[in-house]
Design a protein around this motif. Structure first.
Motif, PDB file in Angstrom:
ATOM      1  N   VAL A 269      39.754  35.382   8.502  1.00  0.00           N
ATOM      2  CA  VAL A 269      39.346  35.972   9.778  1.00  0.00           C
ATOM      3  C   VAL A 269      37.896  36.413   9.616  1.00  0.00           C
ATOM      4  N   VAL A 270      36.995  35.814  10.398  1.00  0.00           N
ATOM      5  CA  VAL A 270      35.580  36.165  10.288  1.00  0.00           C
ATOM      6  C   VAL A 270      35.138  37.169  11.345  1.00  0.00           C
ATOM      7  N   PHE A 271      35.908  37.255  12.438  1.00  0.00           N
ATOM      8  CA  PHE A 271      35.583  38.256  13.455  1.00  0.00           C
ATOM      9  C   PHE A 271      36.816  38.567  14.287  1.00  0.00           C
ATOM     10  N   GLU A 272      37.004  39.865  14.539  1.00  0.00           N
ATOM     11  CA  GLU A 272      38.009  40.340  15.484  1.00  0.00           C
ATOM     12  C   GLU A 272      37.351  41.395  16.349  1.00  0.00           C
ATOM     13  N   GLY A 273      37.590  41.316  17.625  1.00  0.00           N
ATOM     14  CA  GLY A 273      37.019  42.301  18.524  1.00  0.00           C
ATOM     15  C   GLY A 273      38.007  42.722  19.587  1.00  0.00           C
ATOM     16  N   ILE A 274      37.851  43.945  20.031  1.00  0.00           N
ATOM     17  CA  ILE A 274      38.711  44.496  21.076  1.00  0.00           C
ATOM     18  C   ILE A 274      37.849  44.738  22.307  1.00  0.00           C
ATOM     19  N   PRO A 275      38.143  44.031  23.411  1.00  0.00           N
ATOM     20  CA  PRO A 275      37.326  44.191  24.618  1.00  0.00           C
ATOM     21  C   PRO A 275      37.587  45.518  25.327  1.00  0.00           C
ATOM     22  N   LEU A 276      36.532  46.049  25.905  1.00  0.00           N
ATOM     23  CA  LEU A 276      36.639  47.304  26.649  1.00  0.00           C
ATOM     24  C   LEU A 276      36.308  47.115  28.132  1.00  0.00           C
ATOM     25  N   LYS A 277      35.487  46.102  28.417  1.00  0.00           N
ATOM     26  CA  LYS A 277      35.026  45.860  29.782  1.00  0.00           C
ATOM     27  C   LYS A 277      35.180  44.380  30.113  1.00  0.00           C
ATOM     28  N   LYS A 278      35.553  44.103  31.368  1.00  0.00           N
ATOM     29  CA  LYS A 278      35.723  42.726  31.839  1.00  0.00           C
ATOM     30  C   LYS A 278      34.892  42.530  33.103  1.00  0.00           C
ATOM     31  N   ILE A 279      34.141  41.429  33.137  1.00  0.00           N
ATOM     32  CA  ILE A 279      33.353  41.090  34.320  1.00  0.00           C
ATOM     33  C   ILE A 279      33.773  39.692  34.769  1.00  0.00           C
ATOM     34  N   GLU A 280      34.267  39.593  36.001  1.00  0.00           N
ATOM     35  CA  GLU A 280      34.653  38.309  36.576  1.00  0.00           C
ATOM     36  C   GLU A 280      33.640  37.949  37.659  1.00  0.00           C
ATOM     37  N   THR A 281      33.171  36.705  37.605  1.00  0.00           N
ATOM     38  CA  THR A 281      32.155  36.255  38.553  1.00  0.00           C
ATOM     39  C   THR A 281      32.531  34.887  39.092  1.00  0.00           C
ATOM     40  N   ASN A 282      32.339  34.709  40.407  1.00  0.00           N
ATOM     41  CA  ASN A 282      32.452  33.389  41.016  1.00  0.00           C
ATOM     42  C   ASN A 282      31.358  33.270  42.072  1.00  0.00           C
ATOM     43  N   GLU A 283      31.372  32.197  42.824  1.00  0.00           N
ATOM     44  CA  GLU A 283      30.278  31.971  43.772  1.00  0.00           C
ATOM     45  C   GLU A 283      30.222  33.002  44.898  1.00  0.00           C
ATOM     46  N   ASN A 284      31.306  33.758  45.100  1.00  0.00           N
ATOM     47  CA  ASN A 284      31.352  34.713  46.212  1.00  0.00           C
ATOM     48  C   ASN A 284      31.288  36.174  45.805  1.00  0.00           C
ATOM     49  N   SER A 285      31.655  36.482  44.573  1.00  0.00           N
ATOM     50  CA  SER A 285      31.725  37.894  44.205  1.00  0.00           C
ATOM     51  C   SER A 285      31.644  38.098  42.702  1.00  0.00           C
ATOM     52  N   SER A 286      31.500  39.360  42.352  1.00  0.00           N
ATOM     53  CA  SER A 286      31.506  39.771  40.957  1.00  0.00           C
ATOM     54  C   SER A 286      32.269  41.083  40.870  1.00  0.00           C
ATOM     55  N   ASN A 287      33.116  41.208  39.858  1.00  0.00           N
ATOM     56  CA  ASN A 287      33.930  42.404  39.717  1.00  0.00           C
ATOM     57  C   ASN A 287      33.882  42.877  38.266  1.00  0.00           C
ATOM     58  N   THR A 288      33.614  44.169  38.074  1.00  0.00           N
ATOM     59  CA  THR A 288      33.592  44.767  36.742  1.00  0.00           C
ATOM     60  C   THR A 288      34.726  45.777  36.641  1.00  0.00           C
ATOM     61  N   SER A 289      35.469  45.704  35.537  1.00  0.00           N
ATOM     62  CA  SER A 289      36.551  46.669  35.343  1.00  0.00           C
ATOM     63  C   SER A 289      36.643  47.080  33.885  1.00  0.00           C
TER      64      SER A 289
END
Length: 133
Positions: A21-41
């Motif tokens: 295992v060379v890298f493990e990470g735990i995400p804290l923030k998610k950003i979803e983007t498409n042609e109409n919108s962007s959402n951060t959570s």
């Protein structure tokens, strides 16, 4: 025939790769983007566990273990390593091991203000990016 098979098996090079295992990470923030919108959570602990990123090395090859074992190509530049998916599905950018060690020496308050990696996924005509430690 049996002697030939035994002979071949004895002299074939046996290659055994260990998985590292060379890298493990735990995400804290998610950003979803498409042609109409962007959402951060901000992610819950359960979501963070579900979207954890893992990169492994087998022999000389790297794999995105948390995304179906897609093969990755590591590209290092300065304090960063970008693991690029050969399928074009995305990439993971993180600090080099040396830079991560420096990060761990920082005061906890400073660590909490920064991210150690981001994972970028192409999703149809949009994208999902996770930031984490």
């Amino acid at each position: 025939m049996r002697k030939i098979i035994l002979f071949v098996l004895m002299y074939l090079p046996i290659v055994v790769y260990s998985t590292e295992v060379v890298f493990e990470g735990i995400p804290l923030k998610k950003i979803e983007t498409n042609e109409n919108s962007s959402n951060t959570s901000l992610l819950t602990k359960s979501q963070s566990s579900e979207y954890r990123v893992t990169i492994i090395k087998e022999g000389e090859n790297y794999y995105w273990a948390s995304r179906g074992n897609v093969q990755l190509v590591p590209i290092q530049s300065g304090f960063y390593i970008t693991f690029l998916a050969v399928t074009g599905a995305g990439y993971v950018r993180t600090l080099t091991p040396e830079a991560r060690n420096l990060f761990k020496q920082m005061p906890k308050e400073e660590q909490e203000k920064q991210f150690l990696y981001f994972e970028h996924l192409v999703n149809q005509m949009g994208s999902i990016t996770y930031y984490g430690r």
